[in-house]
Design an enzyme around this catalytic site. Structure first.
Site, PDB file in Angstrom:
ATOM      1  NE  ARG A 188      -2.892   0.470   3.354  1.00  0.00           N
ATOM      2  CZ  ARG A 188      -2.167   0.498   4.482  1.00  0.00           C
ATOM      3  NH1 ARG A 188      -1.288   1.474   4.694  1.00  0.00           N
ATOM      4  NH2 ARG A 188      -2.304  -0.442   5.394  1.00  0.00           N
TER       5      ARG A 188
ATOM      6  CE1 TYR B 228     -17.150  12.545 -14.631  1.00  0.00           C
ATOM      7  CE2 TYR B 228     -16.536  12.400 -12.324  1.00  0.00           C
ATOM      8  CZ  TYR B 228     -17.006  11.810 -13.479  1.00  0.00           C
ATOM      9  OH  TYR B 228     -17.317  10.479 -13.462  1.00  0.00           O
TER      10      TYR B 228
ATOM     11  CG  ASP C 172     -10.051  16.889 -13.338  1.00  0.00           C
ATOM     12  OD1 ASP C 172      -9.406  16.337 -14.256  1.00  0.00           O
ATOM     13  OD2 ASP C 172     -11.076  16.390 -12.838  1.00  0.00           O
TER      14      ASP C 172
ATOM     15  CE  LYS D 294     -13.228   9.140 -17.246  1.00  0.00           C
ATOM     16  NZ  LYS D 294     -13.531  10.392 -16.580  1.00  0.00           N
TER      17      LYS D 294
HETATM   18  C1  LIG Z   1     -13.940  10.768 -15.229  1.00  0.00           C
HETATM   19  C2  LIG Z   1     -13.508  12.030 -14.620  1.00  0.00           C
HETATM   20  C3  LIG Z   1     -13.220  12.112 -13.256  1.00  0.00           C
HETATM   21  C4  LIG Z   1     -13.418  10.945 -12.309  1.00  0.00           C
HETATM   22  O1  LIG Z   1     -12.518   9.913 -12.562  1.00  0.00           O
HETATM   23  P1  LIG Z   1     -12.861   8.367 -12.245  1.00  0.00           P
HETATM   24  O2  LIG Z   1     -11.635   7.663 -12.731  1.00  0.00           O
HETATM   25  O3  LIG Z   1     -14.086   8.030 -13.009  1.00  0.00           O
HETATM   26  O4  LIG Z   1     -13.057   8.258 -10.779  1.00  0.00           O
HETATM   27  C5  LIG Z   1     -12.775  13.320 -12.763  1.00  0.00           C
HETATM   28  N1  LIG Z   1     -12.622  14.395 -13.552  1.00  0.00           N
HETATM   29  C6  LIG Z   1     -12.895  14.355 -14.878  1.00  0.00           C
HETATM   30  C7  LIG Z   1     -12.695  15.576 -15.692  1.00  0.00           C
HETATM   31  C8  LIG Z   1     -13.356  13.189 -15.456  1.00  0.00           C
HETATM   32  O5  LIG Z   1     -13.649  13.153 -16.755  1.00  0.00           O
END
Ligand SMILES: *Cc1c(COP(=O)(O)O)cnc(C)c1O
Length: 384
Positions: free
Chosen positions: A46, A98, A171, A196
């Site tokens: 971890r 998001y 982000d 993504k």
């Molecule tokens: C998908 C997404 C998230 C969340 O990520 P997960 O891997 O689904 O937990 C956060 N910010 C953006 C811009 C996203 O597209």
């Protein structure tokens, strides 16, 4: 300093004693210590795992950071970053956000930690300046935003936040370090949904946070271990394998998305095309300054159709699959109102222009002509 394309292929891993050119998947949960209190570089998986570390180091290098940390999901990364804050802290966020991050702010941390979030219109710097208070600890920005693809002046945001003593989190899931390195603009923490583009093949749920400041990196690494929402070794291996082709994929995603956005603009059935790479985008010039190598693979459209027409359009698509998520090699289409942003209240969705006619396209790396043909066939059916 090697170019980005070279870094993508090599960062984070040196062949080990076996000469393996790709990192092995270390599944061991624990590591032998030579004597009590004398651990080697790894103790317990971890707190540190060699496969995860290879991915973390690679991402840190690509972002120009000192510390990269990988998490079980993008939202796990977000949750861990929020633990930097003391209970009752104030956050300012831009509105277009998001849905899952909004849910974490409003439905979880508001209750469990008393976090208070003020939302300002996306990109409105005067509103940001007015919203920061003495107890503001964090400014949260997405770049580009999801799903309206707005672009904010990152340098100005950093200046306003830092003047108030607040950290800036970006982000950059949609941009990836191929298009934008927020740390170069003074952002304190970059967060990603690795799910993504970074992994890029729609087969891993993962998240990451990268920082430049080593002391902040240590605080976050402490929280990563203390909270424990870490990326597992197999996902780490896949995420690193995905990262190796990030530059190739992002170049193609960006090129095809621009071509498709441009083509969609000429269709009468489409009332608006939102893509930062189009001159019609309100922040196009700023986007060109921030994103030197393209504008990414996501675009949004508003169809000139009612809900039944939108459904007919979606049902006629063959290549664009109706599904949540984005950033994979395959093309996807989603309806934010019923999918990624379904967690917002109906009032908020209406206020922010997230109606059923708004669709978000994640342009994959298929042949762009085939993708256009797919869209053309579906649009042709709209009037019928
Ligand atoms: C998908 C997404 C998230 C969340 O990520 P997960 O891997 O689904 O937990 C956060 N910010 C953006 C811009 C996203 O597209």
């Amino acid at each position: 300093m090697p170019q980005f394309d070279t870094q993508s292929v090599h960062a984070g891993y040196e062949p080990d004693a076996t000469g393996a050119v790709m990192p092995p998947i270390y599944t061991s949960t624990t590591f032998i210590q030579s004597a009590p209190g004398q651990p080697g570089p790894y103790e317990y998986a971890r707190s540190g795992n060699p496969t995860r570390q290879a991915f973390e180091r690679a991402l840190a290098e690509l972002e120009g950071g000192s510390t990269g940390l990988a998490f079980a999901s993008g939202l796990a990364a977000t949750a861990t970053v929020l633990e930097l804050l003391d209970a009752g802290s104030h956050i300012v966020a831009f509105e277009d956000l998001y849905g899952g991050v909004w849910r974490q702010f409003e439905r979880v941390r508001n209750r469990s930690a008393g976090l208070r979030v003020s939302y300002v219109p996306t990109g409105d710097l005067a509103a940001l300046r007015a919203a920061v208070r003495p107890d503001t600890k964090l400014v949260w920005v997405e770049l580009p935003t999801n799903p309206l693809l707005e672009v904010v002046d990152l340098e100005a945001v950093v200046q306003i936040a830092h003047a108030a003593g607040a950290l800036v989190v970006a982000d950059a899931t949609f941009a990836t370090p191929y298009l934008l390195k927020p740390l170069d603009f003074g952002v304190d923490i970059v967060v990603h949904s690795v799910t993504k583009y970074l992994n890029g093949h729609s087969d891993v749920i993962g998240g990451a946070a990268v920082v430049k400041d080593a002391a902040l990196g240590q605080r976050l690494a402490y929280l990563q271990n203390a909270i424990g929402a870490v990326m597992d070794p197999f996902s780490s291996f896949l995420a690193l394998r995905g990262l190796r082709t990030l530059h190739l994929r992002m170049a193609r995603h960006s090129e095809s998305a621009l071509r498709i956005a441009d083509w969609l603009q000429g269709r009468a059935e489409v009332s608006q095309v939102i893509y930062p790479g189009l001159p019609s985008h309100p922040q196009h010039i700023l986007a060109c300054r921030l994103f030197a190598k393209g504008h990414g693979g996501v675009l949004s459209v508003r169809l000139a159709a009612d809900a039944a027409g939108v459904n007919r359009f979606l049902s006629r698509l063959k290549l664009f699959a109706l599904a949540e998520s984005l950033g994979g090699v395959e093309s996807l289409i989603s309806q934010p109102a019923s999918m990624s942003h379904g967690s917002l209240t109906p009032e908020l969705r209406a206020e922010r222009g997230l109606g059923p006619e708004l669709l978000r396209l994640s342009v994959g790396v298929e042949d762009a002509g085939d993708l256009i043909e797919d869209l053309a066939y579906a649009l042709d059916g709209l009037g019928r």
